[in-house]
Write an enzyme that holds these catalytic residues in place. Structure first.
Site, PDB file in Angstrom:
ATOM      1  N   GLU A 198       0.862  -1.112  -0.076  1.00  0.00           N
ATOM      2  CA  GLU A 198       0.059  -0.040   0.025  1.00  0.00           C
ATOM      3  C   GLU A 198       0.624   1.213  -0.049  1.00  0.00           C
ATOM      4  O   GLU A 198       0.207   2.342  -0.581  1.00  0.00           O
ATOM      5  CB  GLU A 198      -0.789  -0.103   1.161  1.00  0.00           C
ATOM      6  CG  GLU A 198      -2.031  -1.109   1.306  1.00  0.00           C
ATOM      7  CD  GLU A 198      -2.812  -0.919  -0.009  1.00  0.00           C
ATOM      8  OE1 GLU A 198      -3.207  -0.017  -0.572  1.00  0.00           O
ATOM      9  OE2 GLU A 198      -3.490  -2.251  -0.506  1.00  0.00           O
ATOM     10  N   HIS A 214       1.417   2.276  -3.558  1.00  0.00           N
ATOM     11  CA  HIS A 214       0.666   3.087  -3.823  1.00  0.00           C
ATOM     12  C   HIS A 214       0.750   4.631  -3.238  1.00  0.00           C
ATOM     13  O   HIS A 214       0.489   5.413  -4.313  1.00  0.00           O
ATOM     14  CB  HIS A 214      -0.842   2.663  -3.601  1.00  0.00           C
ATOM     15  CG  HIS A 214      -1.426   1.653  -4.408  1.00  0.00           C
ATOM     16  ND1 HIS A 214      -1.441   1.424  -5.604  1.00  0.00           N
ATOM     17  CD2 HIS A 214      -1.664   0.309  -4.040  1.00  0.00           C
ATOM     18  CE1 HIS A 214      -1.726   0.204  -6.182  1.00  0.00           C
ATOM     19  NE2 HIS A 214      -2.070  -0.425  -5.022  1.00  0.00           N
TER      20      HIS A 214
END
Length: 683
Positions: A471, A474
């Site tokens: 994550e 991202h």
């Protein structure tokens, strides 16, 4: 009141990086702010279409990019909360808002006068003397409006608007049903003995979850979004494992008020009808026309190419599990797979992954692992801002600076699970960078780690460590994207490219300089033993038959639902039978290897943004595996490599063709062989 004095969402941004003033925002502020923002953008677009001068890039495209800034700010603030802290009050706002947002978006995308101006610019694109990003903006706006239906007649546009509004309500209902049923099906255990095999921290988290629901002295295991559950690998009690997996697979398919089957059928039917209206044979064809894959055939070819060897590998793995299970007198079923996998792993590699948790204390993983890797690779510096407030008390706010000390943006972390948070893990942007608007990025990572009792450290599984690195990949994409136009800001790239940067960031988890910096025992401070690290590397391809099969099964179910024509989708489809038929078609119908997501809890495709696009993880992994090879060939973790990756790929955002950006970085197109080798599918 909707004026700026009484509604903090309508006041000019006053916090660093335009962070929303969450401490001042109440639920009742959201809808008035949305209505004001809708009106503001309508007026801005009407000014464009009322322009009597011939269309120019400035009076049409730049003006369109400037429009909607208030709506963007309000929407990003709200939807961040709706996904991560969706109280009943927030859900009620979201339910009312869904058709309004859809109608507003359609009013702009389908505006005939606006499309005429964009089309006029597109027709003389070569005469406009634009820079590359500006030229790409004309091309993308024209294509997106065309695909959205801007060229339809008025009657068709009205039908399309009706379909979009209805779909927005249905997808919201799907997510609401899933959250409610997931909470209802959390498994209650009466005694610690039923949870034998769990660590003290895991048991503490289960006890705390029960206390939070008024069940002192008992234990609650909440469900993850995907079918499997991390605790299945540890629970020695077979009945407990069965209860946990059964609860997971029962979500939104029990015939109660949260049953998603009728909602799902309506979504599929209306998506197929919308695709036909737009001139496509299926929803999948409509979606994939504007992805790097290009067509359903390209996706099907890749999935089928991988499915047969993955299924064969899974069967071989199952045979190995069965040999150990025979000693216990059982036949391997789905709820046994993870438990016996760990037994085989221990036998083959002398490796107990559950025993690794003391080396993965969450704070150390975050600061000395995730942040440290990014600091070494890109030169950035991350520091916590205790003076800034997130949308929930669990949210932490960090400021990110570039290597030269200049401000980059904010990173928010929301680590722990709660009943008001949707399942899974994700990144979203509260503010995206744009030179035109003068904004800097504010990004959020959400995970669903069980929160231990107060005073108890948070110890992560290796899978949770992987999720944290993923994550943050991202987040880095959202932080590094450097564009002029907000349309291209952050992670606004093709859906089947967006997972690529996050998957690349996982490579640093076991990289020697990174692992030795964060994997330290919670009590002794000793590093993870080198022989354990060697066994982790040796076991990287272990159980990949299962992992690949469960993922491909979900991807194929997504393609099957969204490959239906209008006539096929109009039938009264039996959801379970449809799934079974689809899995048999691709040879992934092994009962011991259930799909990662069954249809009624497949939030990615029925309430998220991945409809007909769940394949994108493996599609992006082709690029990821090839990129990992490049880093290894070019010296690995270095500022030179990081700067190249940031400048040529992450920094591009959505402002250019992503595959062209990849070729610029790699020097050629990606090759599939590294992926096949990684997943044990090379043959």
């Amino acid at each position: 009141m909707t004026d700026a004095v009484n509604n903090p969402l309508l006041a000019p941004p006053s916090l660093p990086y335009d962070l929303p003033p969450y401490g001042s925002i109440a639920v009742e502020h959201y809808l008035p702010a949305f209505h004001a923002a809708f009106a503001a953008q309508r007026a801005e677009v009407e000014a464009i279409t009322a322009e009597t001068a011939d269309p120019t890039f400035e009076n049409t495209l730049v003006a369109l990019e400037r429009s909607g800034e208030l709506l963007d700010r309000v929407a990003r603030a709200f939807y961040t909360v709706a996904s991560a802290d969706g109280t009943p009050e927030i859900q009620a706002v979201e339910e009312e808002l869904a058709p309004l947002m859809s109608a507003h978006g359609d009013a702009i995308q389908l505006d005939a006068a606006l499309f005429a101006r964009v089309a006029a610019l597109y027709a003389r694109l070569d005469d406009l003397d634009l820079d590359d990003e500006s030229r790409y903006l004309v091309e993308r706006r024209h294509r997106e409006m065309s695909l959205a239906g801007a060229g339809l007649d008025d009657e068709q546009k009205q039908r399309l608007t009706d379909l979009n509004q209805r779909l927005s309500v249905l997808t919201n209902a799907f997510e609401k049903n899933l959250l409610a049923d997931t909470n209802d099906l959390a498994v209650v255990f009466d005694t610690a003995a039923e949870l034998d095999g769990l660590s003290d921290g895991e048991l503490s988290a289960a006890a705390q979850a029960a206390t939070n629901r008024g069940l002192d002295g008992r234990y609650i295991v909440t469900l993850t979004l995907y079918t499997g559950h991390p605790l299945l690998a540890s629970l020695t009690n077979r009945e407990s494992r069965h209860r946990l997996l059964e609860a997971s697979r029962s979500r939104a398919i029990r015939g109660n008020e949260h049953d998603n089957r009728p909602v799902l059928r309506d979504i599929v039917r209306l998506r197929a009808e919308r695709a036909a209206l737009l001139g496509y044979p299926s929803h999948a064809a409509a979606i994939l026309a504007d992805q790097t894959a290009g067509s359903p055939d390209a996706v099907h070819d890749l999935l089928r190419r991988l499915a047969a060897p993955a299924a064969a590998n899974a069967r071989s793995e199952q045979e190995a599990l069965q040999q150990i299970a025979d000693a216990d007198g059982i036949r391997i079923e789905a709820h046994d797979w993870a438990y016996y996998t760990e037994k085989v792993r221990a036998e083959r590699y002398d490796l107990d992954r559950a025993a690794l948790r003391p080396w993965f204390e969450a704070e150390r993983v975050l600061r000395d692992g995730v942040f440290f890797a990014a600091e070494q690779l890109y030169g950035i510096r991350v520091s916590e801002r205790h003076d800034l407030q997130g949308y929930h008390p669990d949210v932490r706010v960090f400021e990110v600076h570039n290597a030269d000390g200049s401000e980059l943006g904010l990173f928010l972390l929301d680590l722990y699970t709660r009943d008001t948070k949707r399942g899974g893990a994700w990144m979203n942007s509260i503010v995206t960078q744009s030179a035109l608007r003068g904004t800097a990025p504010v990004v959020v990572n959400n995970l669903n780690v069980n929160k231990p009792a107060p005073g108890t450290p948070t110890l992560l599984t290796l899978d949770e460590v992987t999720t944290l690195f993923h994550e943050f990949g991202h987040a880095l994409h959202g932080l590094f994207a450097t564009v002029t136009y907000p349309h291209f800001g952050g992670t606004a790239v093709y859906r089947d490219f967006v997972e690529f940067p996050s998957q690349v960031n996982e490579m640093w988890i076991l990289w020697p300089e990174i692992l030795s910096n964060y994997a330290r025992h919670i009590d002794t401070g000793e590093p993870l033993p080198s022989d354990v690290v060697e066994r982790l590397h040796a076991s990287e391809a272990f159980n990949q038959g299962f992992a690949t099969s469960e993922y491909l099964a979900a991807s194929w179910i997504d393609q099957a639902w969204h490959g239906l024509s209008t006539d096929e989708a109009a039938a009264d489809i039996d959801v379970e039978a449809f799934e079974a038929s689809a899995l048999a078609d691709i040879g992934l119908d092994n009962p011991a290897v259930p799909t990662r997501y069954a249809s009624t809890y497949f939030a990615h495709v029925f309430s998220g943004g991945y409809s007909a696009g769940y394949y994108s993880y493996i599609w992006s992994e082709v690029l990821d595996a090839d990129t990992v090879e490049w880093f290894r060939e070019n010296g690995g973790l270095s500022r030179e490599n990081g700067d190249r990756f940031r400048r040529r790929l992450l920094g591009v955002g959505g402002s250019g063709d992503p595959l062209a950006a990849y070729r610029d970085f790699r020097g050629r197109d990606a090759e599939i062989q590294p992926l096949l080798e990684r997943r044990g599918l090379a043959g």
